[in-house]
Design a protein around this motif. Structure first.
Motif, short mmCIF file in Angstrom:
data_model
loop_
_atom_site.label_atom_id
_atom_site.label_comp_id
_atom_site.label_asym_id
_atom_site.label_seq_id
_atom_site.Cartn_x
_atom_site.Cartn_y
_atom_site.Cartn_z
N PRO A 177 0.91 -1.20 0.22
CA PRO A 177 -0.07 -0.03 0.22
C PRO A 177 0.80 1.07 -0.13
O PRO A 177 1.94 1.33 0.53
CB PRO A 177 -0.85 -0.03 1.35
CG PRO A 177 -0.78 -1.49 1.65
CD PRO A 177 0.80 -2.15 1.19
N ILE B 203 1.10 4.95 1.30
CA ILE B 203 0.36 5.95 1.92
C ILE B 203 1.46 6.98 2.32
O ILE B 203 2.33 7.00 2.84
CB ILE B 203 0.00 5.34 3.38
CG1 ILE B 203 -1.22 4.04 3.08
CG2 ILE B 203 -0.83 6.50 4.28
CD1 ILE B 203 -1.68 3.32 4.08
N ALA C 239 -3.58 3.49 -1.32
CA ALA C 239 -3.60 2.46 0.10
C ALA C 239 -4.12 1.16 -0.19
O ALA C 239 -3.71 0.14 0.00
CB ALA C 239 -4.39 3.25 1.30
#
Ligand code: GLU
Length: 447
Positions: A364, A366, A416
């Motif tokens: 992910p 982020i 994400a």
């Protein structure tokens, strides 16, 4: 009349998209007419023909969906060609010539210097038995020319319209070389007669051969089939394909992961009055096939257009048609996955990326600035099983609580959830990712 066509490659290499187009046009014509398709290997050139190329061509055709009704090899049919050659010799239509290439070249130059067309002077025809014996005693071996009739050959080409050729303006063609091997013309005509070929559909590079062949058919006591000479494929730049044959071989297009029906659709429709659209099977192409739709102008083959057609074909492919191949790739996750992911692929192999993004381990993404926002969004996830309304409900709630909107709202969630800034529609993807994976991905940065 039985409709019978033939595709006649020389197995001295693999076929490219231009040759495949000839095969496909023949195939569609035969299928539409309820006729037969012969695959004839023109392998009289024993030095250059190879069994592995013939096998490779058969594989290429099978991949394209062409299953020949009959397969023949010219190399197994020399007895027929020898008999035809004897028949022509007996009738005075095949005569021995002894000039060397140099001597022929000198004759040509003399004719041109005198402003005459460089047509063979038929010197061989006037040799006595004694002359011939003398030349052979010098160590010369004859090559054999077909004595053309002094007439114009007229035929109605099914693509090009009426064609007329004055045979007196061309040299008598050599049918048998000095080493006894056959050039293409005689075996081709003998086979077309023997196999009952009704239509010869091939590239326009053979249109002048057709006039000579008509004369030869008749000299052998037959009648010529109907002819349809289609224009040749050029590259997007308008130049011939010959230099880039490697990358445009059917083998290479297949290895590049293109769909056979994208190649077939393109090859069948390029250079016709029909729009180039993807077909999932031969049915529609057969129904709409008509030689009259082929343009006489060169047809342009554009790789980018083929790539585009391939993507369009996949975007429209129903799950039932592709499930087996998805399973073979380890990417069969049911119909809902296929329907959402297919929009984002241009080749079938691309599906594995979306399979991984949906069901596998991803990283992910982020950003530090988004960490609190993304973690906070987890709390807003609706209860219950995810469905296609979840994304809307969820992002409306997150919008409300965070005050973010547009890209600032959606992009951090996409990054994400998928690790990517692009991809299939999240409303449809989120239920497939599911609650557990979604929470795991949204909270990776917070641990
Ligand atoms: N072997 C020939 C070629 O590949 C066949 C031509 C024809 O169809 O007559 O050009």
């Amino acid at each position: 009349m039985t409709i019978r066509v033939r595709f006649a490659p020389s197995p001295t290499g693999r076929i490219h998209i231009g040759n495949a187009r000839t095969a496909i046009l023949n195939w569609l014509f035969a299928r539409k007419a309820g006729g037969e398709f012969i695959l004839r290997f023109d392998d009289t050139d024993r030095a250059r023909s190879r069994a592995e190329f013939a096998d490779g061509i058969s594989e290429d055709l099978a991949w394209l969906g062409i299953a020949p009704d009959i397969v023949q090899h010219q190399s197994k049919r020399f007895a027929l060609y020898d008999a035809a050659a004897e028949q022509l010799k007996d009738g005075g239509r095949l005569y021995a010539c002894y000039e060397t290439p140099d001597e022929l070249e000198r004759k040509r130059k003399r004719q041109l210097a005198r402003g005459k067309p460089p047509v063979y002077d038929r010197a061989g025809l006037n040799l006595s038995d004694e002359d011939r014996a003398k030349l052979e005693a010098e160590g010369r071996t004859p090559h054999w020319r077909f004595k053309l009739s002094a007439r114009a050959v007229v035929f109605d080409d099914l693509v090009r319209g009426e064609q007329s050729f004055d045979l007196t303006s061309v040299s008598d063609p050599v049918l048998i070389r000095g080493d006894g091997s056959y050039l293409y013309t005689l075996p081709s005509v003998v086979d077309d007669m023997d196999m009952g070929v009704s239509h010869v559909i091939r590239g326009e590079d053979h249109v002048t051969n057709a006039a000579v062949q008509v004369d030869l058919f008749e000299a052998l006591g037959g009648t010529a089939p109907a002819f349809a000479h289609h224009s040749l494929l050029t590259g997007a730049d308008g130049k011939g394909l010959s230099k880039r044959l490697g990358s445009l071989s059917i083998e290479a297009l297949r290895a590049a992961g293109l769909e056979a029906m994208a190649v077939v659709s393109h090859a069948a429709l390029v250079g016709t009055s029909d729009a180039i659209v993807p077909h999932h099977d031969m049915g529609g192409l057969i129904d709409s096939f008509d030689l009259g739709k082929l343009s006489r102008a060169p047809a342009r083959f554009d790789e980018a257009e083929l790539a585009n057609l391939n993507a369009r074909l996949l975007h429209e492919t129903p799950y039932s048609e592709i499930a087996g191949r998805l399973a073979a790739l380890g990417c069969d996750a049911g119909e809902a996955f296929w329907l959402v992911a297919r929009q984002n692929i241009s080749k079938l192999a691309d599906i594995s990326q979306w399979h991984e993004v949906t069901y596998g381990e991803i990283d992910p993404v982020i950003a530090a600035d988004d960490l609190a926002f993304v973690t906070g969004a987890v709390d807003a996830l609706p209860d219950g099983a995810f469905d296609e309304t979840t994304w809307k409900t969820w992002t409306s709630a997150v919008k409300e609580s965070s005050g973010r909107k547009g890209k600032a709202l959606f992009m951090p969630l996409r990054l994400a959830l998928t690790g990517l800034d692009h991809g299939p529609e999240l409303a449809r993807l989120l239920p497939l990712i599911g609650r557990d994976r979604a929470i795991e991905r949204l909270t990776t940065g917070s641990g």
